[in-house]
Scaffold this motif. Sequence first.
Motif, short mmCIF file in Angstrom:
data_model
loop_
_atom_site.label_atom_id
_atom_site.label_comp_id
_atom_site.label_asym_id
_atom_site.label_seq_id
_atom_site.Cartn_x
_atom_site.Cartn_y
_atom_site.Cartn_z
N LYS A 1 -3.12 6.12 -6.00
CA LYS A 1 -3.35 4.99 -5.09
C LYS A 1 -4.49 4.08 -5.56
O LYS A 1 -5.10 3.35 -4.76
CB LYS A 1 -3.62 5.48 -3.67
N SER B 1 -3.16 1.52 -11.53
CA SER B 1 -1.71 1.38 -11.39
C SER B 1 -1.24 0.09 -12.06
O SER B 1 -0.19 0.08 -12.73
CB SER B 1 -1.33 1.36 -9.91
N GLY C 1 0.79 -1.22 0.00
CA GLY C 1 0.00 0.00 0.00
C GLY C 1 0.82 1.27 0.00
O GLY C 1 0.27 2.37 0.15
N PHE D 1 2.06 3.47 -2.12
CA PHE D 1 2.01 3.94 -3.50
C PHE D 1 2.91 5.15 -3.74
O PHE D 1 3.44 5.33 -4.84
CB PHE D 1 0.57 4.29 -3.90
N ASP D 2 3.08 5.98 -2.73
CA ASP D 2 3.93 7.17 -2.88
C ASP D 2 5.39 6.74 -3.13
O ASP D 2 6.07 7.30 -4.01
CB ASP D 2 3.85 8.05 -1.64
#
Length: 211
Positions: A186, A191, A134, A136-137
Motif C-alpha cells: 500500500k 507501487s 486506495g 491496493f489489495d
Amino acid sequence: MMARRSNRHQTPKLAPPLASGFFYAHIVESFDKSHGVTDTCFLGIEKPEILNMITFKRMLVLLILLFSMGMAAMVLAGEAEQQTGAMHQHNMMNHVNDGRISLGLPPKMKTHQLMNMRSHLEAIQTIIGLMETGDFDKASEVAHARLGLTEDMKKMCSMFKNDDFRTLGFQFHKSADVLSETLKTKDMNQSLHALQNTMGYCVQCHATFRQ
C-alpha cells in the motif's frame, strides 16, 4: 361565328416515340381526365405538343438526376482511391523506415496477440484506478491474475519462436508479479515505481518488435 375546325382537316403532328400507338392513346386519355380536356387543344396548345413538353421535362429531370448521381459516384470513388493510395503509401513508408524485428506471425496468431495486449492495457488502467481509490489489495490481485506469469502466460510466451521476444515477454510478466507484491504494501510511491518498471517492458517490446 366561325365554326371550330375539325381535327380531320388538321395536319396531324408526330407524337413522341414513347407516346405512339396504344401508349400514346392511354396518355391522352389520362391527361384528358386529369385536366378536363375535351378537345384536341388545351390552352391553345395541341395535345402532341403538350405531351412533348411533359415528356421533355420528365426526361430533363431524369437526366439531371442521373448526372448528379454519376458525379457523386465519381467523387466518392476518387476520395476512396485517394484514401487507399495514401494508406498504401503510409504502409510502404512504415515498412521501409521501420527497423523493428518482424515476428512473422500468421493472421490468427496476430489477432490473438492483439487481444492479449489490449487486455494488458485494460488491466493497467484498472490497476491505476484502484490505486487512486486506495484499493491496493484489489489492484494486487488484478496485477497477478491479468499480467503476472501464470501458467497460461507461460504457455503463450513459449509459442513464439523468437528467443529475444520470448525472453522479454517472460521479463514483463515477472515484473507484473513484482508489481503485485509491491501493491500489497500500500505504498503509493513504491507501487508507482513498480508499475513504471512493468510498463517499461511494454515500451521496449513495441520499440523492438512488430507482428
